[in-house]
Design an enzyme around this catalytic site. Structure first.
Site, PDB file in Angstrom:
ATOM      1  N   ASP A  87       0.816  -1.222   0.000  1.00 37.28           N
ATOM      2  CA  ASP A  87       0.000   0.000   0.000  1.00 37.28           C
ATOM      3  C   ASP A  87       0.845   1.264   0.000  1.00 37.28           C
ATOM      4  O   ASP A  87       0.324   2.355  -0.223  1.00 37.28           O
ATOM      5  CB  ASP A  87      -0.880   0.038   1.260  1.00 37.28           C
ATOM      6  CG  ASP A  87      -2.137  -0.792   1.112  1.00 37.28           C
ATOM      7  OD1 ASP A  87      -2.558  -1.032  -0.026  1.00 37.28           O
ATOM      8  OD2 ASP A  87      -2.694  -1.200   2.147  1.00 37.28           O
TER       9      ASP A  87
HETATM   10  C1  GLC Z   1      -1.252  -3.656   5.571  1.00 40.44           C
HETATM   11  C2  GLC Z   1      -2.517  -3.776   4.774  1.00 40.44           C
HETATM   12  C3  GLC Z   1      -2.342  -4.703   3.596  1.00 40.44           C
HETATM   13  C4  GLC Z   1      -1.134  -4.331   2.828  1.00 40.44           C
HETATM   14  C5  GLC Z   1       0.103  -4.248   3.701  1.00 40.44           C
HETATM   15  C6  GLC Z   1       1.311  -3.765   2.971  1.00 40.44           C
HETATM   16  O1  GLC Z   1      -1.009  -4.851   6.246  1.00 40.44           O
HETATM   17  O2  GLC Z   1      -3.580  -4.217   5.569  1.00 40.44           O
HETATM   18  O3  GLC Z   1      -3.472  -4.667   2.768  1.00 40.44           O
HETATM   19  O4  GLC Z   1      -0.963  -5.259   1.816  1.00 40.44           O
HETATM   20  O5  GLC Z   1      -0.143  -3.372   4.763  1.00 40.44           O
HETATM   21  O6  GLC Z   1       1.249  -2.419   2.671  1.00 40.44           O
HETATM   22  C1  GLC Z   2      -0.387   2.601   6.087  1.00 36.66           C
HETATM   23  C2  GLC Z   2       0.446   1.415   6.502  1.00 36.66           C
HETATM   24  C3  GLC Z   2       0.191   0.208   5.657  1.00 36.66           C
HETATM   25  C4  GLC Z   2      -1.271  -0.022   5.496  1.00 36.66           C
HETATM   26  C5  GLC Z   2      -2.001   1.244   5.036  1.00 36.66           C
HETATM   27  C6  GLC Z   2      -3.464   0.990   4.962  1.00 36.66           C
HETATM   28  O1  GLC Z   2       0.023   3.088   4.873  1.00 36.66           O
HETATM   29  O2  GLC Z   2       1.809   1.691   6.491  1.00 36.66           O
HETATM   30  O3  GLC Z   2       0.783  -0.911   6.248  1.00 36.66           O
HETATM   31  O4  GLC Z   2      -1.483  -1.025   4.557  1.00 36.66           O
HETATM   32  O5  GLC Z   2      -1.735   2.287   5.925  1.00 36.66           O
HETATM   33  O6  GLC Z   2      -4.198   2.077   4.562  1.00 36.66           O
END
Ligand code: GLC
Ligand code: GLC
Length: 814
Positions: free
Chosen positions: A487
């Protein structure tokens, strides 16, 4: 250093001192009513939706960290001393203390000046209430007079509004107190037809419902004025902060015990039967009274507790293993499976790191979580798939999140996370393999929850895959959109103002930046589609997907392979990321895991090269980091990934979710020792011995462990709600232990450590109990199967005839 121990027979973690490095929590509830509870009775409860139906108030990021919960105060009326049997909030030094977190319940037991208190907290299966069953025992040689005070702080339902809208909320709070029951009815006068109740099994000496009357002005929960004085003020809340507190006075002879039950519950009335008498403003209590009466009786509480234990015995019984490694056994048989169920219930909404306000249910998250719980609750997995698919967009894309209460897509965050739809295919494939319920594919499902837009679920899968194929970039790799699995890899955002979202403040058209990860994921799921289409005799789709897989693999080798590993992406300028050409972010974990899992390079040694590079650049004793080298500063064109200080979160943290992809990949090339070694490095039970460093609960996975660039390398954060749960479960049970549900039967394909002489597995699969015994005959991974005494060819045990309920399977590997 440890703060407790595992009691595997009881399926409990026993915490032996209250001052754990962080609150170590548990979850109550398994259907609609849920609670979070810490080892010092902190936490809160909600009905279905942690934001919109929150029963009790919890202030996140407070000081002390964990303040507010399900508190009981005890007061020795002989000398006026008072204490908390859960240590918090009074924090008197207890003579002994244990907190047992079990499956859906928590028991906190302590002793103070020879007064023993044990409280069992749980939510009965199928009820919208929680029980606190308190047992007090006087271990003194003389009689004692005690006061018991309960305390919860009600939340005014919408947790966001509750923590922001004070000009209104300080005037809306309302309660009713009738005998031993405190009713919280804020906003019931208008659009709500639900209320909360807090009941007690004993005659009250008094009560309080106004917070400041209970605490006293300028005081906190550690020294309420009412508790200090030993007298409630019988306050009625008119606005401000409604609370619930009962006061019970008891006498205990030497050695005597007393049982007191508190119930905290949620109840709804029909909209036209809200008031009694009709036309009044008084809650109609006719339908709630029998429920309260039932659970104020100890024998019913005991029956409900046994039913809860059985509920979990049944769920966990779907897969039980006995391997030479206790950490594996404990995680697979108890805690990892339990955590998978918690992610089923919570997705990413409510934990001690997720406020229950910010995020609803993630599309990607919930689909991939399904891989970890589908065998325990197939019927509810089915419902989840249909809910998720109904939020899919007509173009095959998906709302990134939806609210569990409304089941509608969340417009604020919208769509455009280009990996999202692929996870639906993976989830449906897992569901089909587990259940054989092919009929699900014909169920008409809406798009964007729009009436009239229904197509069979099968077409949702087709559109998911088409979504990727219609969005290819200059190298013919899939366009990344707002982000892919990571993300925080935001190649189209260029966010330069504080407060902007890294994901949604897009000012680029997004036609250049590409993801090798999505390409690998596509190959993985499109291969599933080939099989699914084959089963449906849909030759056209099958051929189309076969071709698409070949083409995508070619593209990956052409533009996604760097010589020693898979590349990660191309940015908005067309520059490569995750390549030896890069100074920072030269190699990323995600494409190595997903591409090899999808089968790329397994036959020709390139998979081995990629995985050797992982071992060389990314592996640490605490797990495998996300990328190397970490980003040393903020790069506008890379986004949130480079906002984190090196070693944390997506910037080269050990993002535990991705580690199992490497474990799975290692098994694809037959390296069981490596796979298991990686598994062990992040196994929370194994890390129990370094609890003071790890900090989070030793019984569940955390999302992240600080990476090698971090000053706190090895420190975990963000426990419980993470895809880590499902993925590790898949890695250990399916890839390493090799118990793999397939479309036409159960496949046994172990890739385990060389030193393992054997292990046993009991797996319930499609109504049959498979009793599997594996033994090592040589040093390889070749498998031969004997089913009920007869050798069978291959690795897949075909489904037996309907009347067969048990199958004994002997497996030799060598
Ligand atoms: C968080 C989110 C997941 C995403 C991950 C890496 O765990 O829930 O959807 O893939 O971060 O950014
Ligand atoms: C933030 C976190 C990531 C997560 C995301 C969800 O960017 O670092 O882990 O997946 O929020 O919106």
């Amino acid at each position: 250093m440890k703060y407790g121990h595992f009691d595997d027979d009881a399926r409990e973690y026993v915490i032996s001192r209250p001052d754990t490095p962080l609150p170590w929590i548990n979850y109550l509830g398994c259907e609609d009513y849920f609670g979070l509870i810490s080892n010092t009775a902190g936490g809160y409860s909600f009905y279905k939706d942690a934001r919109l139906r929150r029963l009790t108030r919890y202030r996140y990021n407070n000081a002390p960290n964990d303040m507010g919960g399900r508190y009981i105060y005890l007061r020795d009326n002989g000398n006026g001393q008072f204490w908390s049997p859960s240590w918090m909030p009074v924090r008197s030094v207890l003579d002994n203390y244990t907190c047992r977190h079990g499956m859906g319940y928590t028991v906190i037991r302590s002793e103070y000046n020879n007064i023993e208190a044990e409280t069992v907290y749980f939510v009965p299966v199928s009820e919208n209430l929680e029980i606190w069953e308190l047992t007090l025992t006087n271990n003194r040689p003389t009689a004692v007079g005690l006061s018991v005070f309960s305390a919860v702080e009600f939340c005014l339902w919408d947790a966001w509004d509750d923590s922001t809208n004070f000009q209104r909320n300080f005037s809306t709070g309302q309660v009713e107190v009738v005998n031993e029951v405190i009713y919280h009815k804020t906003e019931y006068r208008e659009r709500r037809n639900h209320f909360a109740y807090f009941a007690c099994s004993e005659k009250l000496a008094g009560f309080d419902t106004q917070r400041e009357a209970f605490l006293g002005d300028y005081r906190g929960w550690e020294s309420p004025e009412v508790v200090e004085a030993g007298e409630s003020s019988d306050s009625i809340a008119y606005g401000w902060q409604p609370i619930g507190s009962h006061h019970i006075k008891i006498q205990l002879k030497a050695g005597e015990s007393k049982n007191i039950i508190f119930l905290l519950g949620y109840h709804e009335n029909l909209p036209d039967a809200k008031f009694d008498p009709p036309g009044s403003q008084i809650i109609n209590k006719k339908t709630v009274k029998p429920i309260i009466a039932k659970y104020l009786q100890q024998k019913n509480v005991e029956t409900a507790f046994r039913a809860l234990r059985n509920y979990w015995t049944d769920k966990l019984g779907k897969l039980q293993v006995k391997t030479p490694d206790e950490h594996t056994n404990r995680m697979v048989n108890i805690w990892n499976a339990y955590q998978c169920m918690i992610t089923f219930n919570m997705s990413r909404s409510a934990s001690y790191f997720e406020s229950g306000i910010g995020r609803g249910m993630g599309f990607r998250d919930s689909n991939q979580d399904l891989l970890g719980f589908v065998h325990m609750i197939p019927e509810r997995a089915r419902e989840r798939i249909l809910d998720l698919a109904a939020t899919q967009l007509k173009n095959g894309g998906a709302f990134h999140q939806y609210q569990p209460l409304t089941k509608r897509g969340n417009n604020d965050i919208g769509s455009g996370f280009n990996d999202d739809p692929a996870w639906l295919v993976l989830a449906v494939a897992a569901y089909l393999k587990e259940t054989g319920d092919w009929a699900i594919l014909d169920i008409p499902v809406q798009y964007e929850n729009e009436l009239g837009s229904e197509t069979p679920l099968y077409e949702h899968l087709q559109r998911s895959l088409q979504y990727t194929l219609e969005r290819l970039g200059p190298n013919e790799l899939p366009l990344i959109g707002r982000a892919d699995w990571n993300d925080c890899l935001n190649l189209n955002c260029f966010s330069d103002e504080p407060g902007q979202s890294f994901q949604t403040t897009t000012n680029k058209d997004g036609k250049v930046a590409e993801s090798v990860f999505i390409a690998g994921l596509f190959v993985l799921v499109a291969k599933e589609m080939v099989e699914i289409a084959g089963h449906r005799n849909d030759g056209m789709e099958k051929a189309k997907m076969k071709q698409a897989v070949e083409k995508m693999e070619e593209t990956i080798w052409k533009s996604g392979w760097d010589g020693q590993w898979f590349r990660r992406a191309y940015d908005d300028f067309g520059h490569v990321l995750g390549s030896k050409k890069n100074k920072e972010g030269r190699i990323f974990i995600e494409p190595q895991g997903i591409c090899v899992w999808a089968g790329l390079g397994v036959a020709d040694g390139r998979a081995k090269k990629a995985l050797d590079s992982v071992a060389k650049y990314l592996a640490t004793p605490h797990g495998i980091i996300l990328q190397y080298p970490a980003f040393s500063r903020y790069y506008l064109h890379l986004g949130e990934i480079s906002t984190y200080p090196p070693g944390y979160k997506e910037n080269a943290g050990i993002f535990c979710h991705t580690n199992p992809w490497i474990m799975i990949a290692e098994t694809k090339i037959g390296r069981g020792d490596r796979a298991f070694d990686y598994y062990t490095r992040i196994n929370p039970s194994k890390r129990e011995e370094i609890s003071e460093l790890h900090k989070c609960e030793p019984y569940v996975y955390s999302q992240m462990i600080a990476g090698k660039d971090a000053p706190t390398h090895g420190e975990a954060k963000n426990s419980w709600l993470s895809g880590t749960a499902a993925m590790n479960y898949v890695a250990i049970t399916q890839a390493i232990l090799g118990i793999q549900p397939q479309y036409d039967g159960l496949e046994i394909n172990p890739v385990v450590p060389l030193g393992w002489q054997g292990y046993e597995v009991v797996r319930q699969f499609r109504g049959v109990r498979y009793e599997i015994s594996v033994s090592r005959k040589g040093v390889g991974n070749n498998v031969s199967l004997v089913v009920e005494g007869k050798p069978i060819p291959g690795k897949v045990i075909a489904l037996p005839s309907k009347d067969v309920k048990i199958l004994k399977v002997s497996v030799s590997i060598g």
